[in-house]
Structure formats: structure tokens, C-alpha cells
Design a protein around this motif. Structure first.
Motif, PDB file in Angstrom:
ATOM      1  N   THR A  59       5.475  -8.907   2.039  1.00 46.43           N
ATOM      2  CA  THR A  59       4.959  -7.437   2.311  1.00 46.43           C
ATOM      3  C   THR A  59       4.866  -6.533   1.159  1.00 46.43           C
ATOM      4  OG1 THR A  59       5.965  -7.520   4.263  1.00 46.43           O
ATOM      5  CG2 THR A  59       5.181  -5.275   3.647  1.00 46.43           C
ATOM      6  N   VAL A  60       5.608  -6.745   0.234  1.00 45.04           N
ATOM      7  CA  VAL A  60       5.520  -5.900  -1.025  1.00 45.04           C
ATOM      8  C   VAL A  60       4.478  -6.413  -2.042  1.00 45.04           C
ATOM      9  CG1 VAL A  60       6.915  -5.490  -3.129  1.00 45.04           C
ATOM     10  CG2 VAL A  60       7.971  -5.254  -1.088  1.00 45.04           C
ATOM     11  N   VAL A  61       4.089  -7.745  -2.077  1.00 48.49           N
ATOM     12  CA  VAL A  61       3.276  -8.289  -2.803  1.00 48.49           C
ATOM     13  C   VAL A  61       2.043  -7.910  -2.244  1.00 48.49           C
ATOM     14  CG1 VAL A  61       1.997 -10.454  -3.617  1.00 48.49           C
ATOM     15  CG2 VAL A  61       4.547 -10.101  -3.647  1.00 48.49           C
ATOM     16  N   PHE A  62       1.758  -7.987  -0.845  1.00 46.53           N
ATOM     17  CA  PHE A  62       0.472  -7.721  -0.053  1.00 46.53           C
ATOM     18  C   PHE A  62       0.272  -5.971  -0.467  1.00 46.53           C
ATOM     19  CE2 PHE A  62      -1.494  -5.662   3.617  1.00 46.53           C
ATOM     20  CZ  PHE A  62      -2.909  -6.534   3.410  1.00 46.53           C
ATOM     21  N   ILE A  63       1.135  -5.275  -0.180  1.00 46.59           N
ATOM     22  CA  ILE A  63       0.945  -3.782  -0.675  1.00 46.59           C
ATOM     23  C   ILE A  63       0.443  -3.530  -1.897  1.00 46.59           C
ATOM     24  CG2 ILE A  63       1.992  -1.431  -0.492  1.00 46.59           C
ATOM     25  CD1 ILE A  63       3.557  -2.475   1.745  1.00 46.59           C
ATOM     26  N   HIS A  64       1.195  -4.129  -2.857  1.00 40.68           N
ATOM     27  CA  HIS A  64       0.936  -4.133  -4.194  1.00 40.68           C
ATOM     28  C   HIS A  64      -0.669  -4.510  -4.498  1.00 40.68           C
ATOM     29  CE1 HIS A  64       0.970  -4.894  -8.712  1.00 40.68           C
ATOM     30  NE2 HIS A  64       1.766  -3.884  -8.681  1.00 40.68           N
ATOM     31  N   GLU A  65      -0.891  -5.566  -4.292  1.00 41.87           N
ATOM     32  CA  GLU A  65      -2.356  -6.061  -4.415  1.00 41.87           C
ATOM     33  C   GLU A  65      -3.259  -5.281  -3.767  1.00 41.87           C
ATOM     34  OE1 GLU A  65      -2.914  -8.553  -6.541  1.00 41.87           O
ATOM     35  OE2 GLU A  65      -0.787  -8.551  -6.700  1.00 41.87           O
ATOM     36  N   LEU A  66      -3.164  -4.807  -2.430  1.00 46.21           N
ATOM     37  CA  LEU A  66      -4.104  -3.812  -1.967  1.00 46.21           C
ATOM     38  C   LEU A  66      -4.207  -2.354  -2.680  1.00 46.21           C
ATOM     39  CD1 LEU A  66      -5.825  -3.059   0.702  1.00 46.21           C
ATOM     40  CD2 LEU A  66      -3.678  -2.172   1.652  1.00 46.21           C
ATOM     41  N   ALA A  67      -3.067  -2.210  -3.342  1.00 43.03           N
ATOM     42  CA  ALA A  67      -3.021  -0.856  -4.040  1.00 43.03           C
ATOM     43  C   ALA A  67      -3.998  -1.065  -5.370  1.00 43.03           C
ATOM     44  CB  ALA A  67      -1.671  -0.248  -4.499  1.00 43.03           C
TER      45      ALA A  67
ATOM     46  N   LEU B  84       3.027   6.252  -7.461  1.00 43.51           N
ATOM     47  CA  LEU B  84       3.789   6.685  -6.168  1.00 43.51           C
ATOM     48  C   LEU B  84       4.193   5.349  -5.343  1.00 43.51           C
ATOM     49  CD1 LEU B  84       4.453   8.705  -4.218  1.00 43.51           C
ATOM     50  CD2 LEU B  84       1.982   8.744  -3.282  1.00 43.51           C
ATOM     51  N   ILE B  85       3.147   4.331  -5.390  1.00 44.61           N
ATOM     52  CA  ILE B  85       3.311   3.079  -4.776  1.00 44.61           C
ATOM     53  C   ILE B  85       4.541   2.241  -5.178  1.00 44.61           C
ATOM     54  CG2 ILE B  85       2.406   0.781  -4.058  1.00 44.61           C
ATOM     55  CD1 ILE B  85      -0.637   2.405  -3.855  1.00 44.61           C
ATOM     56  N   ILE B  86       4.556   2.165  -6.622  1.00 48.44           N
ATOM     57  CA  ILE B  86       5.664   1.353  -7.026  1.00 48.44           C
ATOM     58  C   ILE B  86       6.986   2.225  -6.863  1.00 48.44           C
ATOM     59  CG2 ILE B  86       6.462   0.802  -9.248  1.00 48.44           C
ATOM     60  CD1 ILE B  86       3.809   0.105 -10.261  1.00 48.44           C
ATOM     61  N   GLY B  87       6.929   3.359  -6.836  1.00 45.67           N
ATOM     62  CA  GLY B  87       8.186   4.186  -6.655  1.00 45.67           C
ATOM     63  C   GLY B  87       8.688   3.948  -5.326  1.00 45.67           C
ATOM     64  N   ALA B  88       7.711   3.903  -4.347  1.00 46.12           N
ATOM     65  CA  ALA B  88       8.218   3.696  -3.107  1.00 46.12           C
ATOM     66  C   ALA B  88       8.476   1.996  -2.729  1.00 46.12           C
ATOM     67  CB  ALA B  88       6.897   4.038  -1.837  1.00 46.12           C
ATOM     68  N   LEU B  89       7.800   1.270  -3.285  1.00 45.71           N
ATOM     69  CA  LEU B  89       7.949  -0.184  -2.948  1.00 45.71           C
ATOM     70  C   LEU B  89       9.425  -0.690  -3.507  1.00 45.71           C
ATOM     71  CD1 LEU B  89       4.512  -2.029  -3.689  1.00 45.71           C
ATOM     72  CD2 LEU B  89       5.619  -1.405  -1.382  1.00 45.71           C
TER      73      LEU B  89
END
Length: 291
Positions: free
Chosen positions: A227-235, A209-214
Motif C-alpha cells: 500500500t505504501v509503495v502504491f501511494i508513493h508511486e501514485l503521488a 506531506l505524503i512522505i511525512g504521512a506514509l
């Protein structure tokens, strides 16, 4: 007391799978086994009485004449009824497969809370019955610990041996060996495996879900690289934290008071019909889960 002579050992002793023993004693042929293997003849009344009491009867024959019967029985394990009840709560149907006579099997099944009973089965009969049961269920797991269980353990989708009290043949044939002596480890292991699978599916779904949205948000410039890297690492942190939950186990509560109902061979043999198909069986040596 009068001195008792040391009995002479028997010669040419051979085991007849699912039936008994044959051999010679002082040159006289002798047999020992189940009533279907050795005809009790005049002792049939005693055989019926002992079987009705919930015992497994062994007939002794010398030179073609029955000379006595032996009644063998164990005590039903205190956690047997709790184990059956826990499996039913997990949506698993439980049936008993045993080589004991129907009277003994029914006595044990009633104490353990099992309604589906298949008695008076030889080792190959158990394997054949497993094959028939597989056609009407999502999957079959066989639980056993004896030599006579080996063919059924190999035929089932998942063979489970009670390792602490099982024979080497049963352990080597099974896919899983539970090394503890408490039968309640079986529903505990099944429940833990289902919980771990659900957590795994949660993590896979969240990651997709996260990758499909990012990806589309980054492609159209809505989100910057940082921002994409931060959200990905947080996930990833969230997924790892969620996966850690799968390692948590719940200790088994104390077993209820031991049932005093006499039991015998089928106390450790059951067939489980799962509501959903089990995973494909792994090839090679069985996996031993220490509980």
C-alpha cells in the motif's frame, strides 16, 4: 542639381562615453555631442525648442565654434505602454534611467506610463543610481540594450538585455538576453517564472506531506508495504502531472495601436524594482531565453 562633393573623412575620431565624439577634419578640431558636452552658445534657443518637442539634440562644433544642431528621435514602440502596465500588474515598480535631457525623457515617460524618471545620466551615473535604488527595494532588474547601459546592467541584481536589438557589450554583460523584439516578452517571462516557481513549491510541499504521512503509518503497521509503495508511486504521477503545467505558455495578444509620440534613447532603458528579492545571480555567460 549641382554636384555635391564627397565629404572628406574625419581623422583621430574618438568616442567619449556618454558624451559624444571628438576628432579632426582637414586639420581642424571638431566635436559632436550632447549640449552638456558641447556648448551650443548662440544655438541654445534652437536646442531648447527641439528638446521640448521630445527630440535628442546633438551639437556640432568646429574649431571651438558651434555650427549646427541635429535633432534625433525614434518612434515609441507600440507595446511599450502595454509592457509597463503588465509589469505593474505583477507588482513591479518601473523607473526610467536615460542619458537624454529631462524634457525628452518626460515626454517619453508620459507616453509609456512611467512616472519615475531619472534623466541626463552618464553610464557611471546609471550604475551609481542602481546601487542607491537597491538599498530601498527587494531587488533591482535593469533592462537595456546599449553600450551606455553596460555598467548599470552589471550593477543590478539581474541585468536583462534586449538581445535582438542590443549591442554585444550589453548582451555579454547582462544575466539574461531576450532574443525577441517584443518588449512584452519581459512581463511574460517574469509571470511564467513566478508561475513555475509556485508549481515547484506545490510539488515539494505535496511530496513532503505524503512522505511525512506514509513513514509513521508504515512504521506502526497501519499500512502494508504494498500500500505504501502504491501511494508513493501514485503521488509521483500526480507531482509529474502538476509539473507539466509549468511548460504551458500563453501567446501574447496583438499590441495596441502604436503611439506616435516621439521618443529617443530611454525607450529601451528601464529599471525594475521587484517586490521580492531575486535569486542570486549566476556567474558565467548570460542565459539567453528565446521568446
Amino acid at each position: 542639381m549641382a554636384e555635391i562633393d564627397t565629404p572628406a573623412p574625419a581623422q583621430d575620431v574618438q568616442a567619449v562615453a556618454g558624451a559624444g565624439l571628438v576628432g579632426t577634419l582637414d586639420g581642424v578640431p571638431v566635436r559632436l555631442g550632447r549640449p552638456g558636452f558641447v556648448d551650443p552658445a548662440a544655438l541654445n534657443t534652437d536646442v531648447t525648442r527641439l528638446q521640448t518637442a521630445g527630440a535628442t539634440v546633438v551639437v556640432v562644433e568646429q574649431d571651438g565654434t558651434p555650427i549646427g544642431v541635429l535633432a534625433v528621435r525614434d518612434e515609441l514602440r507600440g507595446e511599450a505602454a502595454d509592457t509597463v502596465a503588465a509589469l505593474r500588474k505583477l507588482g513591479v515598480s518601473v523607473a526610467m534611467l536615460t542619458g537624454d535631457n529631462p524634457r525628452t525623457a518626460q515626454a517619453l515617460a508620459a507616453a509609456a506610463g512611467i512616472t519615475a524618471v531619472h534623466a541626463d545620466l552618464r553610464p557611471q551615473d546609471k550604475a551609481d543610481l542602481i546601487g542607491r535604488l537597491r538599498r530601498g527595494s527587494g531587488g533591482i532588474a535593469m533592462v537595456g540594450d546599449g553600450i551606455n547601459d553596460a555598467p548599470a546592467l552589471a550593477t543590478a541584481d539581474v541585468g536583462i538585455a534586449m538581445g535582438a536589438m542590443g549591442t554585444d557589450v550589453a548582451i555579454e554583460t547582462a544575466d539574461v538576453a531576450l532574443m525577441g523584439e517584443d518588449l512584452r516578452h519581459l512581463p511574460q517571462l517574469l509571470g511564467h517564472a513566478r508561475r513555475a516557481r509556485w508549481i515547484m513549491l506545490q510539488n515539494v510541499g505535496l511530496s513532503m506531506l505524503i512522505i511525512g504521512a506514509l513513514i509513521p503509518l508504515a512504521a506502526v503497521g497501519v499500512l502494508g508495504l504494498a500500500t505504501v509503495v502504491f501511494i508513493h508511486e501514485l503521488a509521483e504521477v500526480v507531482v509529474i502531472a502538476n509539473a507539466v503545467r509549468a511548460a504551458r505558455t500563453v501567446a501574447l495578444p496583438p499590441a495596441t495601436a502604436a503611439t506616435q509620440t516621439p521618443a529617443s534613447e530611454p525607450a529601451k532603458q528601464a529599471v525594475l524594482a521587484a517586490a521580492t528579492p531575486p535569486p542570486r545571480r549566476a556567474r558565467g555567460r548570460p542565459v539567453r531565453a528565446r521568446c
